[in-house]
Design a protein around this motif. Sequence first.
Motif, PDB file in Angstrom:
ATOM      1  N   VAL A  47       0.854  -1.185   0.000  1.00 35.55           N
ATOM      2  CA  VAL A  47       0.000   0.000   0.000  1.00 35.55           C
ATOM      3  C   VAL A  47       0.891   1.236   0.000  1.00 35.55           C
ATOM      4  O   VAL A  47       1.852   1.319   0.770  1.00 35.55           O
ATOM      5  CB  VAL A  47      -0.906   0.024   1.251  1.00 35.55           C
ATOM      6  CG1 VAL A  47      -1.706   1.301   1.314  1.00 35.55           C
ATOM      7  CG2 VAL A  47      -1.819  -1.185   1.266  1.00 35.55           C
ATOM      8  N   VAL A  48       0.577   2.196  -0.872  1.00 30.58           N
ATOM      9  CA  VAL A  48       1.269   3.483  -0.876  1.00 30.58           C
ATOM     10  C   VAL A  48       0.337   4.495  -0.245  1.00 30.58           C
ATOM     11  O   VAL A  48      -0.807   4.645  -0.656  1.00 30.58           O
ATOM     12  CB  VAL A  48       1.665   3.917  -2.307  1.00 30.58           C
ATOM     13  CG1 VAL A  48       2.309   5.294  -2.291  1.00 30.58           C
ATOM     14  CG2 VAL A  48       2.592   2.895  -2.937  1.00 30.58           C
ATOM     15  N   GLU A  49       0.831   5.168   0.775  1.00 23.21           N
ATOM     16  CA  GLU A  49       0.029   6.152   1.503  1.00 23.21           C
ATOM     17  C   GLU A  49       0.642   7.537   1.308  1.00 23.21           C
ATOM     18  O   GLU A  49       1.836   7.726   1.522  1.00 23.21           O
ATOM     19  CB  GLU A  49       0.024   5.790   2.988  1.00 23.21           C
ATOM     20  CG  GLU A  49      -0.750   6.740   3.847  1.00 23.21           C
ATOM     21  CD  GLU A  49      -0.667   6.386   5.323  1.00 23.21           C
ATOM     22  OE1 GLU A  49      -1.284   7.114   6.105  1.00 23.21           O
ATOM     23  OE2 GLU A  49       0.005   5.405   5.697  1.00 23.21           O
ATOM     24  N   ASP A  50      -0.175   8.490   0.886  1.00 19.71           N
ATOM     25  CA  ASP A  50       0.264   9.877   0.738  1.00 19.71           C
ATOM     26  C   ASP A  50       0.209  10.519   2.116  1.00 19.71           C
ATOM     27  O   ASP A  50      -0.850  10.756   2.672  1.00 19.71           O
ATOM     28  CB  ASP A  50      -0.633  10.615  -0.250  1.00 19.71           C
ATOM     29  CG  ASP A  50      -0.162  12.027  -0.541  1.00 19.71           C
ATOM     30  OD1 ASP A  50       0.700  12.549   0.201  1.00 19.71           O
ATOM     31  OD2 ASP A  50      -0.666  12.623  -1.506  1.00 19.71           O
ATOM     32  N   LYS A  51       1.371  10.799   2.691  1.00 18.55           N
ATOM     33  CA  LYS A  51       1.448  11.383   4.028  1.00 18.55           C
ATOM     34  C   LYS A  51       1.475  12.914   3.987  1.00 18.55           C
ATOM     35  O   LYS A  51       1.744  13.550   4.987  1.00 18.55           O
ATOM     36  CB  LYS A  51       2.710  10.891   4.737  1.00 18.55           C
ATOM     37  CG  LYS A  51       2.734   9.411   5.003  1.00 18.55           C
ATOM     38  CD  LYS A  51       2.037   9.155   6.280  1.00 18.55           C
ATOM     39  CE  LYS A  51       2.386   7.793   6.836  1.00 18.55           C
ATOM     40  NZ  LYS A  51       1.725   7.566   8.090  1.00 18.55           N
ATOM     41  N   GLY A  52       1.222  13.486   2.818  1.00 15.65           N
ATOM     42  CA  GLY A  52       1.229  14.943   2.703  1.00 15.65           C
ATOM     43  C   GLY A  52       2.587  15.473   2.303  1.00 15.65           C
ATOM     44  O   GLY A  52       2.741  16.094   1.268  1.00 15.65           O
ATOM     45  N   SER A  53       3.596  15.238   3.119  1.00 13.23           N
ATOM     46  CA  SER A  53       4.947  15.710   2.826  1.00 13.23           C
ATOM     47  C   SER A  53       5.851  14.608   2.301  1.00 13.23           C
ATOM     48  O   SER A  53       6.965  14.869   1.877  1.00 13.23           O
ATOM     49  CB  SER A  53       5.580  16.298   4.084  1.00 13.23           C
ATOM     50  OG  SER A  53       4.832  17.392   4.548  1.00 13.23           O
ATOM     51  N   SER A  54       5.368  13.363   2.366  1.00 13.84           N
ATOM     52  CA  SER A  54       6.156  12.236   1.880  1.00 13.84           C
ATOM     53  C   SER A  54       5.239  11.050   1.626  1.00 13.84           C
ATOM     54  O   SER A  54       4.219  10.917   2.283  1.00 13.84           O
ATOM     55  CB  SER A  54       7.224  11.846   2.913  1.00 13.84           C
ATOM     56  OG  SER A  54       6.605  11.388   4.089  1.00 13.84           O
ATOM     57  N   PRO A  55       5.615  10.211   0.651  1.00 16.03           N
ATOM     58  CA  PRO A  55       4.841   8.989   0.469  1.00 16.03           C
ATOM     59  C   PRO A  55       5.395   7.900   1.385  1.00 16.03           C
ATOM     60  O   PRO A  55       6.586   7.846   1.658  1.00 16.03           O
ATOM     61  CB  PRO A  55       5.079   8.635  -0.996  1.00 16.03           C
ATOM     62  CG  PRO A  55       6.430   9.200  -1.291  1.00 16.03           C
ATOM     63  CD  PRO A  55       6.582  10.411  -0.408  1.00 16.03           C
ATOM     64  N   ALA A  56       4.529   7.051   1.879  1.00 18.31           N
ATOM     65  CA  ALA A  56       4.954   5.899   2.680  1.00 18.31           C
ATOM     66  C   ALA A  56       4.568   4.644   1.921  1.00 18.31           C
ATOM     67  O   ALA A  56       3.444   4.546   1.430  1.00 18.31           O
ATOM     68  CB  ALA A  56       4.276   5.924   4.046  1.00 18.31           C
ATOM     69  N   VAL A  57       5.489   3.713   1.812  1.00 21.99           N
ATOM     70  CA  VAL A  57       5.217   2.447   1.144  1.00 21.99           C
ATOM     71  C   VAL A  57       5.183   1.372   2.225  1.00 21.99           C
ATOM     72  O   VAL A  57       6.189   1.101   2.876  1.00 21.99           O
ATOM     73  CB  VAL A  57       6.286   2.117   0.083  1.00 21.99           C
ATOM     74  CG1 VAL A  57       5.965   0.790  -0.603  1.00 21.99           C
ATOM     75  CG2 VAL A  57       6.402   3.238  -0.938  1.00 21.99           C
ATOM     76  N   HIS A  58       4.012   0.804   2.430  1.00 21.50           N
ATOM     77  CA  HIS A  58       3.820  -0.246   3.423  1.00 21.50           C
ATOM     78  C   HIS A  58       3.923  -1.594   2.725  1.00 21.50           C
ATOM     79  O   HIS A  58       3.102  -1.899   1.862  1.00 21.50           O
ATOM     80  CB  HIS A  58       2.446  -0.109   4.099  1.00 21.50           C
ATOM     81  CG  HIS A  58       2.242   1.226   4.741  1.00 21.50           C
ATOM     82  ND1 HIS A  58       2.768   1.542   5.966  1.00 21.50           N
ATOM     83  CD2 HIS A  58       1.579   2.333   4.319  1.00 21.50           C
ATOM     84  CE1 HIS A  58       2.426   2.789   6.295  1.00 21.50           C
ATOM     85  NE2 HIS A  58       1.709   3.286   5.298  1.00 21.50           N
ATOM     86  N   VAL A  59       4.927  -2.381   3.092  1.00 17.00           N
ATOM     87  CA  VAL A  59       5.167  -3.657   2.402  1.00 17.00           C
ATOM     88  C   VAL A  59       4.940  -4.866   3.294  1.00 17.00           C
ATOM     89  O   VAL A  59       5.112  -5.992   2.844  1.00 17.00           O
ATOM     90  CB  VAL A  59       6.584  -3.715   1.795  1.00 17.00           C
ATOM     91  CG1 VAL A  59       6.765  -2.642   0.747  1.00 17.00           C
ATOM     92  CG2 VAL A  59       7.647  -3.616   2.870  1.00 17.00           C
ATOM     93  N   ARG A  60       4.562  -4.661   4.527  1.00 16.08           N
ATOM     94  CA  ARG A  60       4.387  -5.790   5.450  1.00 16.08           C
ATOM     95  C   ARG A  60       3.429  -6.845   4.913  1.00 16.08           C
ATOM     96  O   ARG A  60       3.602  -8.019   5.148  1.00 16.08           O
ATOM     97  CB  ARG A  60       3.867  -5.259   6.786  1.00 16.08           C
ATOM     98  CG  ARG A  60       4.619  -5.827   7.944  1.00 16.08           C
ATOM     99  CD  ARG A  60       4.146  -5.245   9.233  1.00 16.08           C
ATOM    100  NE  ARG A  60       5.170  -4.322   9.682  1.00 16.08           N
ATOM    101  CZ  ARG A  60       4.953  -3.325  10.486  1.00 16.08           C
ATOM    102  NH1 ARG A  60       3.762  -3.079  10.955  1.00 16.08           N
ATOM    103  NH2 ARG A  60       5.936  -2.548  10.841  1.00 16.08           N
ATOM    104  N   ARG A  61       2.400  -6.400   4.210  1.00 20.70           N
ATOM    105  CA  ARG A  61       1.404  -7.344   3.695  1.00 20.70           C
ATOM    106  C   ARG A  61       1.659  -7.734   2.239  1.00 20.70           C
ATOM    107  O   ARG A  61       0.811  -8.350   1.605  1.00 20.70           O
ATOM    108  CB  ARG A  61       0.009  -6.741   3.837  1.00 20.70           C
ATOM    109  CG  ARG A  61      -0.383  -6.571   5.286  1.00 20.70           C
ATOM    110  CD  ARG A  61      -1.794  -6.110   5.424  1.00 20.70           C
ATOM    111  NE  ARG A  61      -2.121  -5.957   6.832  1.00 20.70           N
ATOM    112  CZ  ARG A  61      -3.004  -5.123   7.297  1.00 20.70           C
ATOM    113  NH1 ARG A  61      -3.687  -4.358   6.487  1.00 20.70           N
ATOM    114  NH2 ARG A  61      -3.235  -5.056   8.582  1.00 20.70           N
ATOM    115  N   ALA A  62       2.815  -7.364   1.730  1.00 21.91           N
ATOM    116  CA  ALA A  62       3.163  -7.734   0.350  1.00 21.91           C
ATOM    117  C   ALA A  62       3.283  -9.248   0.258  1.00 21.91           C
ATOM    118  O   ALA A  62       3.563  -9.930   1.242  1.00 21.91           O
ATOM    119  CB  ALA A  62       4.479  -7.078  -0.066  1.00 21.91           C
ATOM    120  N   ALA A  63       3.068  -9.765  -0.936  1.00 24.13           N
ATOM    121  CA  ALA A  63       3.133 -11.209  -1.152  1.00 24.13           C
ATOM    122  C   ALA A  63       4.479 -11.777  -0.706  1.00 24.13           C
ATOM    123  O   ALA A  63       4.541 -12.797  -0.039  1.00 24.13           O
ATOM    124  CB  ALA A  63       2.885 -11.522  -2.630  1.00 24.13           C
TER     125      ALA A  63
END
Length: 92
Positions: A47-63
């Motif tokens: 999941v890519v989350e727009d944090k306003g000042s930076s994007p966060a890429v959450h990979v914990r649930r990646a395949a």
Amino acid sequence: MLGLYGAQRWEASTGTRSSLLAPLPEGLADDVAAAVTSAGRDAEGSVVEDKGSSPAVHVRRAARPGRLVVPGPPGVVALLETLARLLTSAED
């Protein structure tokens, strides 16, 4: 509550948010999301989350998070190159 090393602030009593950082350039979060998607099957569930000042890429649930390699989108690569030049010139 402070976030991103104190540059972002949330006041619980009022619910107001403020940031010392500039917002992301237009479309940069979409570029990051496209780069994650281009990583293929290993990236499914990320999941890519727009944090306003930076994007966060959450990979914990990646395949397969341990095998996930995301190529840098051109906008991010250019930004990092600019920051590297600025930091290098500041050291001189």
